[in-house]
Design an enzyme around this catalytic site. Structure first.
Site, PDB file in Angstrom:
ATOM      1  N   LYS A  68       0.858  -1.207   0.000  1.00  0.00           N
ATOM      2  CA  LYS A  68       0.000   0.000   0.000  1.00  0.00           C
ATOM      3  C   LYS A  68       0.882   1.240   0.000  1.00  0.00           C
ATOM      4  CE  LYS A  68      -1.757   1.551   4.045  1.00  0.00           C
ATOM      5  NZ  LYS A  68      -1.494   2.978   4.336  1.00  0.00           N
ATOM      6  N   ASN A  69       1.895   1.258   0.870  1.00  0.00           N
ATOM      7  CA  ASN A  69       2.667   2.492   1.075  1.00  0.00           C
ATOM      8  C   ASN A  69       3.715   2.750   0.004  1.00  0.00           C
ATOM      9  OD1 ASN A  69       1.052   2.944   3.241  1.00  0.00           O
ATOM     10  ND2 ASN A  69       2.566   2.388   4.786  1.00  0.00           N
ATOM     11  N   CYS A 100      -5.485   8.218   9.628  1.00  0.00           N
ATOM     12  CA  CYS A 100      -5.798   7.510  10.870  1.00  0.00           C
ATOM     13  C   CYS A 100      -5.642   8.444  12.069  1.00  0.00           C
ATOM     14  CB  CYS A 100      -4.814   6.364  11.065  1.00  0.00           C
ATOM     15  SG  CYS A 100      -5.325   4.928  10.174  1.00  0.00           S
ATOM     16  N   ARG A 150      -0.150  14.399  13.043  1.00  0.00           N
ATOM     17  CA  ARG A 150       0.279  14.204  11.655  1.00  0.00           C
ATOM     18  C   ARG A 150       0.347  15.520  10.885  1.00  0.00           C
ATOM     19  NH1 ARG A 150      -2.042   8.683   9.390  1.00  0.00           N
ATOM     20  NH2 ARG A 150      -0.008   8.679   8.423  1.00  0.00           N
ATOM     21  N   ASP A 197       4.296   0.647  12.179  1.00  0.00           N
ATOM     22  CA  ASP A 197       3.068   0.038  11.644  1.00  0.00           C
ATOM     23  C   ASP A 197       2.856  -1.377  12.144  1.00  0.00           C
ATOM     24  OD1 ASP A 197       3.203   1.653   8.363  1.00  0.00           O
ATOM     25  OD2 ASP A 197       2.646   2.362  10.351  1.00  0.00           O
ATOM     26  N   ARG A 249      -8.979  -0.652   4.506  1.00  0.00           N
ATOM     27  CA  ARG A 249      -8.186   0.385   3.826  1.00  0.00           C
ATOM     28  C   ARG A 249      -6.821  -0.156   3.402  1.00  0.00           C
ATOM     29  NH1 ARG A 249      -6.783   5.237   7.185  1.00  0.00           N
ATOM     30  NH2 ARG A 249      -5.339   5.274   5.460  1.00  0.00           N
TER      31      ARG A 249
HETATM   32  C1  EPZ Z   1       3.998   6.950   6.336  1.00  0.00           C
HETATM   33  O1  EPZ Z   1       3.193   7.962   6.934  1.00  0.00           O
HETATM   34  C2  EPZ Z   1       3.101   5.731   6.227  1.00  0.00           C
HETATM   35  N1  EPZ Z   1       1.957   6.036   5.378  1.00  0.00           N
HETATM   36  C3  EPZ Z   1       2.620   5.328   7.627  1.00  0.00           C
HETATM   37  O2  EPZ Z   1       1.839   4.136   7.480  1.00  0.00           O
HETATM   38  C4  EPZ Z   1       3.840   5.025   8.494  1.00  0.00           C
HETATM   39  O3  EPZ Z   1       3.400   4.721   9.800  1.00  0.00           O
HETATM   40  C5  EPZ Z   1       4.764   6.247   8.525  1.00  0.00           C
HETATM   41  O4  EPZ Z   1       5.122   6.621   7.170  1.00  0.00           O
HETATM   42  C6  EPZ Z   1       6.045   5.981   9.314  1.00  0.00           C
HETATM   43  O5  EPZ Z   1       6.701   4.881   8.775  1.00  0.00           O
HETATM   44  C7  EPZ Z   1       2.106   6.014   4.037  1.00  0.00           C
HETATM   45  O6  EPZ Z   1       3.179   5.765   3.521  1.00  0.00           O
HETATM   46  C8  EPZ Z   1       0.874   6.284   3.225  1.00  0.00           C
HETATM   47  P1  EPZ Z   1       5.964  10.353   8.564  1.00  0.00           P
HETATM   48  P2  EPZ Z   1       3.724   9.497   6.994  1.00  0.00           P
HETATM   49  O7  EPZ Z   1       5.854  11.587   7.787  1.00  0.00           O
HETATM   50  O8  EPZ Z   1       4.460   9.810   5.763  1.00  0.00           O
HETATM   51  C9  EPZ Z   1       5.785  13.514  12.073  1.00  0.00           C
HETATM   52  C10 EPZ Z   1      -0.042   2.769   7.716  1.00  0.00           C
HETATM   53  O9  EPZ Z   1      -0.575   2.236   8.701  1.00  0.00           O
HETATM   54  N2  EPZ Z   1       5.758  14.521  11.001  1.00  0.00           N
HETATM   55  O10 EPZ Z   1       7.212   9.520   8.476  1.00  0.00           O
HETATM   56  O11 EPZ Z   1       2.588  10.334   7.404  1.00  0.00           O
HETATM   57  C11 EPZ Z   1       4.474  12.728  12.122  1.00  0.00           C
HETATM   58  O12 EPZ Z   1       3.499  13.416  12.863  1.00  0.00           O
HETATM   59  C12 EPZ Z   1       0.433   4.196   7.810  1.00  0.00           C
HETATM   60  O13 EPZ Z   1       0.160   2.199   6.610  1.00  0.00           O
HETATM   61  C13 EPZ Z   1       5.843  15.858  11.343  1.00  0.00           C
HETATM   62  O14 EPZ Z   1       5.943  16.220  12.515  1.00  0.00           O
HETATM   63  O15 EPZ Z   1       4.747   9.380   8.227  1.00  0.00           O
HETATM   64  C14 EPZ Z   1       4.885  11.442  12.777  1.00  0.00           C
HETATM   65  O16 EPZ Z   1       4.905  11.633  14.178  1.00  0.00           O
HETATM   66  C15 EPZ Z   1       0.168   4.827   9.175  1.00  0.00           C
HETATM   67  N3  EPZ Z   1       5.802  16.791  10.357  1.00  0.00           N
HETATM   68  C16 EPZ Z   1       6.310  11.229  12.272  1.00  0.00           C
HETATM   69  O17 EPZ Z   1       6.762  12.505  11.788  1.00  0.00           O
HETATM   70  C17 EPZ Z   1       5.696  16.448   9.037  1.00  0.00           C
HETATM   71  O18 EPZ Z   1       5.679  17.348   8.170  1.00  0.00           O
HETATM   72  C18 EPZ Z   1       6.412  10.224  11.143  1.00  0.00           C
HETATM   73  O19 EPZ Z   1       5.615  10.694  10.087  1.00  0.00           O
HETATM   74  C19 EPZ Z   1       5.608  15.066   8.706  1.00  0.00           C
HETATM   75  C20 EPZ Z   1       5.649  14.120   9.708  1.00  0.00           C
END
Ligand code: EPZ
Length: 416
Positions: free
Chosen positions: A22-23, A116, A121, A304, A396
């Site tokens: 998915k990701n 989610c 986020r 995850d 999803r």
């Molecule tokens: C991706 O989400 C994945 N989703 C998530 O999978 C996964 O948990 C996550 O990466 C971490 O591996 C997809 O790829 C569609 P991040 P993403 O930006 O990109 C903070 C699932 O279950 N952050 O690495 O949103 C954020 O709040 C999903 O398949 C900021 O503060 O993750 C979080 O605490 C859930 N500012 C941390 O970084 C930003 O601008 C990691 O977020 C961006 C992120």
């Protein structure tokens, strides 16, 4: 609203073929906007998140054809640069479309992404990177409007190795002028898959999969066909399903290299694991041992898989401590597990899980994708029937979930 009725306490055995990631699919579908022609994608999972993303692509003007796992997208006629608000809110990864639209049209309008309920986020890292690339950003009434005459490569240092921000910078700079570097980039395999796809189109991306990525802007990108990588999180979920039910599970169409932290933890828990080129076989002990887990950016233990391991450890022998370092609200599933008798204490980002012999069935509800999968694992271990409501969350991210579970002996029904 859909529900599962699961009659547990069966030791699950057999082989499960893992679907495409998915990701990796979501950013790769977005990236097809950049070549202004046809992209043929194979092994795309037929799940809610990919359906919504393809819906948005069609609303933007792309032509989309789908047939069992193959998706053909022609983005020649895309004209719109505003992502429909009602679809933006449906999931987090729609923000990735912004980077791709920006990369091609030098403008995009979108609203804050949904997703989610696992934390705030924010997308501050995405927007800060866009500004460094010379993009003007206006925010009002919940809409974000990005615009520039041209995107100029820059050196970007991420405060946190955000997966989405890393992907968005790549998408926005593949057609930029000059060279862009990303320091402290996310190293997840899905980013490597995105870069492989774009390089096959004619992009110049080096270092994907490491914490330093270089993107040299090119003028044009060509038609491409590409096979999406397997879903490492679905793979880890099915390994936990085998572990939690004292089962014997083989998962096929996987890359064991993407599963190292999960496999090591399952071995620590007493499982016997055999890895071959594209398969992993797990034989679980009668009773699992407790372990400690800390979620970290890749190559650390993936956030995850935190909830599915939490559910599995709730019936292990001993006390486990989990530290969730990535998202600030990813323990909602534990209150539902407690309704099934689990002994779990949450202190901020720490969960202390006192393993018990058996959970009991109950009526519970999913509140996010991976938390929902955790409840399925818990239900598979109990005597009698457990009802899980709001399973739309689970649909999803897991393709043909019930069918795969039935294939290894689970007794599961879907009700609406
Ligand atoms: C991706 O989400 C994945 N989703 C998530 O999978 C996964 O948990 C996550 O990466 C971490 O591996 C997809 O790829 C569609 P991040 P993403 O930006 O990109 C903070 C699932 O279950 N952050 O690495 O949103 C954020 O709040 C999903 O398949 C900021 O503060 O993750 C979080 O605490 C859930 N500012 C941390 O970084 C930003 O601008 C990691 O977020 C961006 C992120």
């Amino acid at each position: 609203m859909y529900s599962y009725i699961i009659e547990g306490n069966h030791s699950l055995q057999g082989s499960v073929e893992i679907s495409g990631s998915k990701n990796a699919s979501l950013p790769i579908i977005a990236a097809s906007i950049l070549n202004k022609t046809t992209s043929k994608l194979y092994n795309v999972p037929n799940i809610q998140d990919t359906k919504i993303t393809l819906e948005i692509m069609k609303l933007l003007g792309a032509k989309v054809k789908k047939a069992n796992g193959k998706v053909q997208i022609n983005t020649k006629d895309i004209k719109k640069t505003q992502i429909p608000e009602e679809l933006m809110g449906k999931m987090r990864s729609t923000v990735i479309l912004a980077g791709a639209i920006l990369g091609r049209f030098k403008e995009v309008t979108f609203s804050y992404p949904g997703g989610c309920d696992i934390g705030a986020r924010p997308i501050d890292l995405h927007l800060k990177a866009f500004e460094k690339l010379g993009i003007n950003i206006e925010e009002n009434y919940g809409f974000i409007r990005c615009k520039c005459d041209k995107i100029i490569g820059a050196d970007i240092d991420l405060d946190f190795p955000s997966v989405g921000a890393t992907e968005n910078i790549i998408l926005a700079t593949v057609l930029a002028e000059g060279v862009t570097t990303i320091s402290n980039a996310a190293m997840e395999p899905e980013i490597e898959d995105l870069a492989k796809f774009l390089n096959k189109m004619g992009a110049k991306i080096e270092g994907a999969g490491t914490n330093f990525i270089t993107i040299t802007g090119v003028q044009k990108l060509k038609e491409v066909s590409y096979q999406i990588m397997p879903d490492r999180i679905e793979a880890g979920t099915f390994l936990c399903i085998g572990a939690a039910t004292a089962g014997n599970i083989e998962i096929t169409n996987v890359n064991p290299e993407h599963l190292v932290p999960a496999i090591h933890k399952l071995q620590e828990m007493g499982c016997m694991i055999e890895e071959k080129k594209n398969t992993v076989q797990l034989i679980a002990p009668k009773r699992l041992k407790a372990v400690d887990i800390k979620t970290m950016p890749y190559p650390g233990f993936p956030t995850d898989l935190q909830s599915v391991f939490g559910a599995t450890l709730s019936i292990a022998k001993g006390t486990s401590v989990i530290v969730e370092n990535i998202f600030e609200n990813r323990y909602k599933y534990t209150s539902e597990l407690k309704k099934m008798g689990a002994k779990i204490q949450i202190e901020g980002k720490i969960a202390v899980i006192k393993g018990i012999r058996k959970l009991h069935n109950a009526k519970v509800e999913a509140s996010d994708l991976r938390g929902g999968a955790a409840l399925v694992i818990a239900a598979l271990t109990t005597k009698g029937k457990t009802q899980i409501d709001k399973i739309e969350y689970i649909l999803r991210g897991y393709e043909n979930f019930e069918q795969k579970l039935r294939k290894i002996g689970a007794k599961i029904q879907k009700l609406n």
